[in-house]
Design a protein around this motif. Structure first.
Motif, short mmCIF file in Angstrom:
data_model
loop_
_atom_site.label_atom_id
_atom_site.label_comp_id
_atom_site.label_asym_id
_atom_site.label_seq_id
_atom_site.Cartn_x
_atom_site.Cartn_y
_atom_site.Cartn_z
N ILE A 34 1.05 -1.34 0.14
CA ILE A 34 0.19 -0.35 -0.11
C ILE A 34 0.43 1.59 -0.30
CG2 ILE A 34 -1.55 1.68 1.69
CD1 ILE A 34 -2.87 -1.07 2.45
N PHE A 35 1.94 1.19 0.84
CA PHE A 35 2.88 2.51 1.00
C PHE A 35 3.31 2.44 -0.34
CE2 PHE A 35 7.36 3.47 1.41
CZ PHE A 35 7.04 5.09 1.55
N THR A 39 2.89 5.93 -2.45
CA THR A 39 4.33 6.58 -3.42
C THR A 39 4.89 6.20 -4.25
OG1 THR A 39 5.53 5.55 -1.70
CG2 THR A 39 4.53 7.07 -1.09
N GLN A 40 4.08 5.01 -5.36
CA GLN A 40 4.84 5.21 -6.40
C GLN A 40 6.71 5.28 -6.98
OE1 GLN A 40 3.79 7.99 -9.04
NE2 GLN A 40 1.38 7.34 -9.33
N ILE A 41 6.92 4.37 -4.88
CA ILE A 41 8.49 3.46 -5.11
C ILE A 41 8.03 2.38 -4.80
CG2 ILE A 41 10.24 3.76 -3.47
CD1 ILE A 41 9.34 5.74 -1.95
N HIS A 42 8.75 1.22 -6.49
CA HIS A 42 8.38 0.09 -6.18
C HIS A 42 9.94 -0.62 -6.26
CE1 HIS A 42 5.16 0.93 -7.45
NE2 HIS A 42 4.71 1.36 -8.62
N GLU A 43 10.39 -0.51 -5.17
CA GLU A 43 12.10 -1.25 -4.60
C GLU A 43 11.90 -1.82 -3.96
OE1 GLU A 43 15.72 -1.69 -4.81
OE2 GLU A 43 14.73 0.70 -4.77
N GLN A 44 12.38 -3.65 -4.55
CA GLN A 44 11.61 -4.96 -4.67
C GLN A 44 12.23 -5.26 -2.91
OE1 GLN A 44 12.72 -6.99 -7.48
NE2 GLN A 44 10.67 -6.51 -8.33
N SER A 45 13.53 -4.37 -2.75
CA SER A 45 13.83 -4.60 -1.60
C SER A 45 13.77 -4.48 0.19
CB SER A 45 15.84 -4.00 -1.76
OG SER A 45 15.53 -2.61 -1.60
#
Length: 81
Positions: A34-35, A39-45
C-alpha cells in the motif's frame, strides 16, 4: 486411529509455530505494498528487508515458546515409540 491423532497434532503444532510468522510477514507485505502504491516507490528490497526484520523479531520474541512447543511434541512422539 493413533496415527491420525499424531498427524493431526503435528499439523496443529506446525500451524501454531508457523502461523504468527506467516501472518505478520503477510501483514507487513500488505502495508508495504500500500505504501509503495501511494508513493509510487517500487523498490523490491524494501519489502524483503522489512519482512526479514519482522521474521527475526518474531523469532526473538517467541523463539523460546516455539522451541518449548516443538520439544513437548517431540517428547510426546518419543513416548509413543
Amino acid at each position: 486411529m493413533d496415527v491420525v491423532d499424531v498427524l493431526r497434532q503435528g499439523v496443529g503444532v506446525a500451524l501454531k509455530l508457523g502461523g504468527p510468522i506467516l501472518l505478520l510477514s503477510m501483514l507487513v507485505g500488505i502495508i508495504v505494498a500500500i505504501f509503495q502504491a501511494v508513493t509510487q516507490i517500487h523498490e523490491q528490497s524494501l519489502s524483503f528487508v522489512l519482512k526479514l526484520l519482522v521474521v527475526v523479531l518474531v523469532l526473538l520474541v517467541g523463539g523460546e515458546w516455539m522451541l518449548e512447543t516443538l520439544l513437548d511434541f517431540s517428547r510426546y512422539l518419543f513416548t509413543l515409540m
